[in-house]
Scaffold this active site. Structure first.
Site, PDB file in Angstrom:
ATOM      1  N   LYS A  28      19.207  -0.635  36.792  1.00  0.00           N
ATOM      2  CA  LYS A  28      20.085  -0.999  35.678  1.00  0.00           C
ATOM      3  C   LYS A  28      20.664   0.270  35.096  1.00  0.00           C
ATOM      4  O   LYS A  28      20.193   1.378  35.408  1.00  0.00           O
ATOM      5  CB  LYS A  28      19.323  -1.783  34.617  1.00  0.00           C
ATOM      6  CG  LYS A  28      18.225  -0.998  33.932  1.00  0.00           C
ATOM      7  CD  LYS A  28      17.644  -1.750  32.740  1.00  0.00           C
ATOM      8  CE  LYS A  28      17.104  -3.103  33.100  1.00  0.00           C
ATOM      9  NZ  LYS A  28      16.301  -3.721  32.048  1.00  0.00           N
ATOM     10  N   LYS A  85      19.170 -10.200  38.226  1.00  0.00           N
ATOM     11  CA  LYS A  85      18.789 -10.598  36.865  1.00  0.00           C
ATOM     12  C   LYS A  85      20.034 -10.694  35.983  1.00  0.00           C
ATOM     13  O   LYS A  85      20.798  -9.735  35.895  1.00  0.00           O
ATOM     14  CB  LYS A  85      17.856  -9.540  36.254  1.00  0.00           C
ATOM     15  CG  LYS A  85      16.492  -9.454  36.917  1.00  0.00           C
ATOM     16  CD  LYS A  85      15.785  -8.150  36.543  1.00  0.00           C
ATOM     17  CE  LYS A  85      15.714  -7.914  35.069  1.00  0.00           C
ATOM     18  NZ  LYS A  85      15.191  -6.553  34.756  1.00  0.00           N
TER      19      LYS A  85
END
Ligand SMILES: O=C[C@H](O)COP(=O)(O)O
EC number: 4.2.3.153
Length: 231
Positions: A28, A85
């Site tokens: 991320k 996600k």
């Protein structure tokens, strides 16, 4: 035993996470939010270094609207990462279902994780247990709780234990795996295990220099040891 997820922001952190004992390398960009979308070049490099030895997940953003780009993003990631996600930074259940379906329909191999926020109330987002209903309607494989804000409060500080237990029970009853993150530290591991979470995620607690700093192998290993001791 639950899996240990470690979030990385660059490929230079991957070896520390792996050697410390991570089960899932989560990519991320922490500078872009709780689930900041990383550059595809970073994801490719992480996947190359992990080389199939462990699982890889990618965060695709704290999503606030049903943007056309979403389908393209998940199509690009599908099959070369294990988990995708998506954060539901949304107020409307109907919009969440539409976005969830857009994501699920464009993924064939990767598992989809619907992420909700422990601090949903502060931002008027839909709450984690409602996101399980969204996952039931849209067809994800996993559900996760994280924090939207990264200013210090953990998911365990914000949500009462009975709420977390209800989240796990409802998710499992409906066939989802469960994950928790959000300002967690090693003293949260026992509670997460007792509640029955399948994945426990960390970033800030394993970084030297804060969440935007760098993953330390030693700090990851400390979490690994706590988890192993509970097995
Ligand atoms: O997915 C896990 C998150 O990156 C956790 O980040 P954090 O420990 O800084 O809240």
């Amino acid at each position: 035993m639950p899996k240990l997820l470690i979030s990385v922001r660059s490929s230079s952190e991957v070896l520390n996470a792996l050697e410390g004992g991570a089960d899932i390398i989560d990519v991320k960009d922490p500078a872009k939010g709780s689930l900041g979308l990383p550059r595809i070049s970073v994801v490719r490099e992480v996947v190359r270094i992990v080389n199939g030895l462990k699982e890889v997940s990618v965060a695709i953003g704290d999503v606030r609207s049903n943007a056309a780009e979403l389908g393209y993003v998940v199509t690009a990631l599908d099959s070369f990462v294990n988990y995708v996600k998506i954060g539901f930074a949304l107020k409307s259940v109907e919009e969440a279902i539409a976005i969830g379906r857009e994501v699920v329909e464009n993924v064939r191999k990767s598992k989809i994780v619907f992420v909700s926020y422990a601090d949903y109330h502060k931002h008027s987002f839909i709450d984690p247990i409602t996101v399980i209903d969204v996952a039931i309607k849209a067809g994800a494989q996993g559900v996760m709780i994280d924090t939207f804000g990264k200013e210090g409060l953990s998911s365990f500080d914000i949500l009462p234990r009975h709420y977390l237990q209800e989240f796990v029970n409802k998710a499992k009853k409906n066939g989802f795996f469960t994950a928790i993150a959000g300002g967690l530290n090693k003293h949260h591991i026992k509670d997460a295990v007792t509640l029955g979470f399948d994945v426990i995620g960390f970033r800030s607690a394993v970084c030297v220099g804060g969440r935007n700093g760098s993953v330390s192998k030693q700090l990851v290993a400390e979490l690994r040891n706590v988890l192993n001791a509970l097995a």
